[in-house]
Design a protein around this motif. Sequence first.
Motif, PDB file in Angstrom:
ATOM      1  N   MET A 187       0.835  -1.200   0.000  1.00  0.00           N
ATOM      2  CA  MET A 187       0.000   0.000   0.000  1.00  0.00           C
ATOM      3  C   MET A 187       0.874   1.256   0.000  1.00  0.00           C
ATOM      4  O   MET A 187       0.596   2.212  -0.724  1.00  0.00           O
ATOM      5  CB  MET A 187      -0.931   0.010   1.224  1.00  0.00           C
ATOM      6  N   SER A 241       2.423   1.643  -3.428  1.00  0.00           N
ATOM      7  CA  SER A 241       1.407   2.112  -4.372  1.00  0.00           C
ATOM      8  C   SER A 241       1.161   3.600  -4.179  1.00  0.00           C
ATOM      9  O   SER A 241       1.090   4.364  -5.141  1.00  0.00           O
ATOM     10  CB  SER A 241       0.087   1.358  -4.190  1.00  0.00           C
ATOM     11  N   TYR A 242       1.039   4.005  -2.922  1.00  0.00           N
ATOM     12  CA  TYR A 242       0.789   5.413  -2.619  1.00  0.00           C
ATOM     13  C   TYR A 242       1.957   6.269  -3.101  1.00  0.00           C
ATOM     14  O   TYR A 242       1.761   7.305  -3.717  1.00  0.00           O
ATOM     15  CB  TYR A 242       0.567   5.598  -1.112  1.00  0.00           C
ATOM     16  N   SER A 243       3.174   5.805  -2.834  1.00  0.00           N
ATOM     17  CA  SER A 243       4.363   6.541  -3.275  1.00  0.00           C
ATOM     18  C   SER A 243       4.382   6.682  -4.796  1.00  0.00           C
ATOM     19  O   SER A 243       4.729   7.738  -5.321  1.00  0.00           O
ATOM     20  CB  SER A 243       5.633   5.829  -2.806  1.00  0.00           C
ATOM     21  N   VAL A 265       1.869   9.324  -5.798  1.00  0.00           N
ATOM     22  CA  VAL A 265       2.382  10.661  -5.485  1.00  0.00           C
ATOM     23  C   VAL A 265       3.422  11.077  -6.531  1.00  0.00           C
ATOM     24  O   VAL A 265       3.392  12.197  -7.038  1.00  0.00           O
ATOM     25  CB  VAL A 265       2.973  10.707  -4.056  1.00  0.00           C
TER      26      VAL A 265
END
Length: 51
Positions: free
Chosen positions: A17, A20-22, A25
């Motif tokens: 997660m 994925s978030y990185s 961004v």
Amino acid sequence: MKTFTLISIPKERYEHMVESYSAVVAENERLKDKLKRIERLVKEYDGTGKR
């Protein structure tokens, strides 16, 4: 009264997660840069008076 339930997330899932978030961004930053470039080109083009 509200009750909160703590959920446990496996470490691998959490790391995925975060990755994925990185990635999202980073992609967002890339697109912002692209948009700035496009806006600058549009301003330059508008300045020429050509249509």
